[in-house]
Scaffold this motif. Sequence first.
Motif, mmCIF file in Angstrom:
data_model
loop_
_atom_site.group_PDB
_atom_site.id
_atom_site.type_symbol
_atom_site.label_atom_id
_atom_site.label_comp_id
_atom_site.label_asym_id
_atom_site.label_seq_id
_atom_site.Cartn_x
_atom_site.Cartn_y
_atom_site.Cartn_z
ATOM 1 N N VAL A 292 -8.362 -3.988 27.192
ATOM 2 C CA VAL A 292 -8.434 -3.025 26.092
ATOM 3 C C VAL A 292 -7.984 -1.661 26.580
ATOM 4 C CG1 VAL A 292 -10.001 -1.797 24.531
ATOM 5 C CG2 VAL A 292 -10.294 -4.257 24.905
ATOM 6 N N LEU A 293 -7.142 -1.014 25.792
ATOM 7 C CA LEU A 293 -6.699 0.339 26.109
ATOM 8 C C LEU A 293 -7.593 1.337 25.361
ATOM 9 C CD1 LEU A 293 -2.951 1.378 26.297
ATOM 10 C CD2 LEU A 293 -4.839 2.982 26.135
ATOM 11 N N ILE A 294 -8.280 2.180 26.109
ATOM 12 C CA ILE A 294 -9.099 3.250 25.534
ATOM 13 C C ILE A 294 -8.207 4.478 25.417
ATOM 14 C CG2 ILE A 294 -11.166 4.651 25.771
ATOM 15 C CD1 ILE A 294 -11.731 1.665 25.397
ATOM 16 N N CYS A 295 -7.916 4.887 24.191
ATOM 17 C CA CYS A 295 -6.794 5.819 23.995
ATOM 18 C C CYS A 295 -7.171 7.290 23.913
ATOM 19 C CB CYS A 295 -6.005 5.421 22.746
ATOM 20 S SG CYS A 295 -6.975 5.408 21.222
ATOM 21 N N GLY A 296 -8.438 7.625 23.629
ATOM 22 C CA GLY A 296 -8.741 9.039 23.469
ATOM 23 C C GLY A 296 -10.211 9.368 23.605
ATOM 24 N N GLY A 297 -10.493 10.568 24.078
ATOM 25 C CA GLY A 297 -11.876 10.965 24.315
ATOM 26 C C GLY A 297 -12.290 12.277 23.687
ATOM 27 N N ASN A 298 -11.523 12.772 22.721
ATOM 28 C CA ASN A 298 -11.850 14.082 22.140
ATOM 29 C C ASN A 298 -12.849 13.928 21.005
ATOM 30 O OD1 ASN A 298 -10.281 15.804 23.824
ATOM 31 N ND2 ASN A 298 -8.464 14.930 22.870
ATOM 32 N N ILE A 299 -14.078 13.698 21.419
ATOM 33 C CA ILE A 299 -15.165 13.449 20.482
ATOM 34 C C ILE A 299 -15.520 14.724 19.729
ATOM 35 C CG2 ILE A 299 -16.966 13.930 22.178
ATOM 36 C CD1 ILE A 299 -18.528 11.570 20.957
ATOM 37 N N ALA A 300 -15.920 14.549 18.470
ATOM 38 C CA ALA A 300 -16.327 15.696 17.659
ATOM 39 C C ALA A 300 -17.711 15.421 17.065
ATOM 40 C CB ALA A 300 -15.319 15.952 16.540
ATOM 41 N N PRO A 301 -18.591 16.417 17.117
ATOM 42 C CA PRO A 301 -18.374 17.699 17.784
ATOM 43 C C PRO A 301 -18.449 17.553 19.301
ATOM 44 C CG PRO A 301 -20.607 17.577 16.979
ATOM 45 C CD PRO A 301 -19.924 16.345 16.476
ATOM 46 N N GLU B 130 -13.837 9.214 21.626
ATOM 47 C CA GLU B 130 -13.806 9.444 20.192
ATOM 48 C C GLU B 130 -13.707 8.104 19.461
ATOM 49 O OE1 GLU B 130 -9.800 10.992 18.766
ATOM 50 O OE2 GLU B 130 -9.659 11.347 20.937
ATOM 51 N N PRO B 131 -13.906 8.085 18.140
ATOM 52 C CA PRO B 131 -13.827 6.807 17.424
ATOM 53 C C PRO B 131 -12.529 6.046 17.654
ATOM 54 C CG PRO B 131 -14.877 8.450 16.038
ATOM 55 C CD PRO B 131 -14.399 9.172 17.264
ATOM 56 N N ALA B 132 -11.397 6.733 17.650
ATOM 57 C CA ALA B 132 -10.129 6.049 17.907
ATOM 58 C C ALA B 132 -10.132 5.362 19.258
ATOM 59 C CB ALA B 132 -8.973 7.042 17.829
ATOM 60 N N GLY B 133 -10.752 6.000 20.254
ATOM 61 C CA GLY B 133 -10.803 5.431 21.588
ATOM 62 C C GLY B 133 -11.608 4.151 21.676
ATOM 63 N N ALA B 134 -12.547 3.962 20.746
ATOM 64 C CA ALA B 134 -13.395 2.768 20.731
ATOM 65 C C ALA B 134 -12.897 1.702 19.771
ATOM 66 C CB ALA B 134 -14.825 3.164 20.351
ATOM 67 N N THR B 135 -11.840 1.976 19.032
ATOM 68 C CA THR B 135 -11.405 1.076 17.961
ATOM 69 C C THR B 135 -10.941 -0.276 18.493
ATOM 70 O OG1 THR B 135 -10.868 2.880 16.445
ATOM 71 C CG2 THR B 135 -9.716 0.795 16.098
ATOM 72 N N ILE C 244 -4.840 -2.885 21.410
ATOM 73 C CA ILE C 244 -4.448 -1.480 21.372
ATOM 74 C C ILE C 244 -4.657 -0.943 19.966
ATOM 75 C CG2 ILE C 244 -2.552 0.158 21.695
ATOM 76 C CD1 ILE C 244 -1.312 -1.766 23.688
ATOM 77 N N ALA C 245 -5.350 0.177 19.859
ATOM 78 C CA ALA C 245 -5.551 0.824 18.562
ATOM 79 C C ALA C 245 -4.250 1.444 18.079
ATOM 80 C CB ALA C 245 -6.646 1.889 18.657
ATOM 81 N N VAL C 246 -4.080 1.461 16.753
ATOM 82 C CA VAL C 246 -2.827 1.941 16.156
ATOM 83 C C VAL C 246 -3.104 2.978 15.084
ATOM 84 C CG1 VAL C 246 -0.759 1.283 14.872
ATOM 85 C CG2 VAL C 246 -1.686 -0.265 16.590
ATOM 86 N N GLY C 247 -2.357 4.088 15.156
ATOM 87 C CA GLY C 247 -2.316 5.062 14.086
ATOM 88 C C GLY C 247 -0.899 5.082 13.529
ATOM 89 N N LYS D 2 -8.414 0.265 30.333
ATOM 90 C CA LYS D 2 -7.639 1.359 30.927
ATOM 91 C C LYS D 2 -8.082 2.635 30.244
ATOM 92 C CE LYS D 2 -3.100 2.985 32.447
ATOM 93 N NZ LYS D 2 -3.643 3.454 33.744
ATOM 94 N N LEU D 3 -8.488 3.612 31.028
ATOM 95 C CA LEU D 3 -9.191 4.786 30.511
ATOM 96 C C LEU D 3 -8.238 5.957 30.286
ATOM 97 C CD1 LEU D 3 -12.367 4.543 32.780
ATOM 98 C CD2 LEU D 3 -11.961 3.507 30.521
ATOM 99 N N GLU D 4 -7.446 5.863 29.226
ATOM 100 C CA GLU D 4 -6.493 6.942 28.931
ATOM 101 C C GLU D 4 -7.163 8.175 28.347
ATOM 102 O OE1 GLU D 4 -2.728 7.576 29.029
ATOM 103 O OE2 GLU D 4 -3.453 6.538 30.815
ATOM 104 N N GLN D 5 -8.454 8.098 28.030
ATOM 105 C CA GLN D 5 -9.150 9.317 27.627
ATOM 106 C C GLN D 5 -9.305 10.271 28.805
ATOM 107 O OE1 GLN D 5 -10.810 6.630 28.465
ATOM 108 N NE2 GLN D 5 -12.860 7.121 29.220
ATOM 109 N N MET D 6 -9.011 9.798 30.013
ATOM 110 C CA MET D 6 -9.071 10.647 31.200
ATOM 111 C C MET D 6 -7.728 11.303 31.507
ATOM 112 S SD MET D 6 -11.609 8.289 33.538
ATOM 113 C CE MET D 6 -11.867 9.553 34.792
ATOM 114 N N GLN D 7 -6.751 11.120 30.607
ATOM 115 C CA GLN D 7 -5.455 11.777 30.720
ATOM 116 C C GLN D 7 -5.599 13.257 30.368
ATOM 117 O OE1 GLN D 7 -2.374 12.327 32.022
ATOM 118 N NE2 GLN D 7 -2.213 10.096 31.686
ATOM 119 N N HIS D 8 -4.623 14.077 30.746
ATOM 120 C CA HIS D 8 -4.628 15.492 30.358
ATOM 121 C C HIS D 8 -4.852 15.617 28.851
ATOM 122 C CE1 HIS D 8 -3.441 16.867 34.269
ATOM 123 N NE2 HIS D 8 -2.273 16.254 34.240
ATOM 124 N N THR D 9 -5.677 16.548 28.453
ATOM 125 C CA THR D 9 -6.064 16.850 27.065
ATOM 126 C C THR D 9 -6.758 15.678 26.375
ATOM 127 O OG1 THR D 9 -3.921 16.291 25.985
ATOM 128 C CG2 THR D 9 -4.209 18.550 26.812
#
Length: 307
Positions: free
Chosen positions: A293-302, A268-273, A170-173, A38-45
């Motif tokens: 697998v839940l992909i949680c974020g896409g704000n890659i840096a840089p 981002e790394p969290a999204g691939a965890t 699911i990745a956890v912070g 599930k591609l939650e990195q495609m969510q707003h922000t």
Amino acid sequence: MEWKSEIEQAAGRVRDRVVRTPLLDLTDVGLTFPVQLKLEQMQHTGSFKARGAFNTLLGEPVPEAGLVAASGGNHGAAVAYAAHQLGHKAHIFVPEMAGTSKIALIRETGADLTVVPGDYSNALNLAQVYEAETGAKQIHAYDAPATVAGQGTCMREWESQGLEADTLLIAVGGGGLIAGALAWLAGTRKVVAVEPETSCALNAALKAGKPVDVEVSGVAANALGARRIGSICFEVAEKHLGGTVLVSDDAITRAQHALWRSSRQLVEPAGATALAALMSGAYQPTRGEKVAVLICGGNIAPDPFQA
């Protein structure tokens, strides 16, 4: 708390404010079985965090002083975006380790921003001072009922899209996303928490029998680097969690690269965890077990497209 009811209400609030994120069947990352993402990195922000932010802002009164949030980056961007969409002012506190792309994303919303030396806990301390001094409403990144209920809409949505998996990774912070998933599912599917070896607040809490402070570092620390698991997550995890696994930074980076090479998903790394747990063998499904697998974020840096 009647979590199912809270999540249903949250879904009604945020329906017209968040993206119904797509699914992807992944078959080309060296695994011998297909995995649904599930591609939650495609969510707003660029992360699931918009769900909790909108649910909080739409379900609770906002004072004239506006909103304040501390964040490793993704939560701050979501609160700033939701505040802008709903006409509220917001002040976001982030640590330097949030990175340039997440800091730039928050600035683009027009929110006031304070970048704090150190880690998330330092940002939270200053956000709490700001709250006390101004009367602004604090939007917690993961340990508030409205946040957790908002994140729970992700799992509700996934099931409505035809989720067939026996097991979810699911990745956890700090635990807001997995708490929402566990609250919605209430033991009807197996949920496994995946944490970096160097940022593993939930694993440490379950071993200690209570939330405890941990040291945080590593490639995913700006999204998964909570020093202490949220109390809501810990309570729900004790009842319903199907296990925890830890993954190395190298495994996270390999999964991140594999997602790009196989399907051009830039995360981002969290999204691939969570995917790293499968690719590295940290989680090994039994024969016939269907895993998602839940992909949680896409704000890659840089940010590769930032000028």
